[in-house]
Design a protein around this motif. Structure first.
Motif: not given
Length: 84
Positions: A53-77
């Protein structure tokens, strides 16, 4: 470059040896590459089975290269949970 927090759950937390740590990366792929470098071994294997989850949104099948991270954000593993 964005800075935020990676939170590990269940088997990922055990393999990382910590509940959370900071990231400094532009994309999820960059953040996970840094995690693999910092925690070679079991965590690298666990990450292959995890969802994210990136900023509470599921990444799903999206390419990790295309998932932008935000300042102050959260990645849940999130590894697979028994019974879940």
């Amino acid at each position: 470059m964005a800075a935020g927090t990676i939170r590990y759950w269940a088997a990922a937390k055990a393999a990382a040896g910590t509940a959370e740590e900071p990231y400094a990366a532009e994309t999820l792929a960059e953040a996970l590459d840094a995690v693999r470098s910092a925690h070679p071994g079991e965590l690298t294997r666990v990450l292959q089975r995890c969802s994210f989850l990136v900023d509470e949104q599921p990444v799903g099948t999206r390419s990790h290269d295309g998932v932008r991270l935000t300042e102050g954000g959260t990645v849940e593993v999130l590894p697979p949970f028994a019974g879940g």
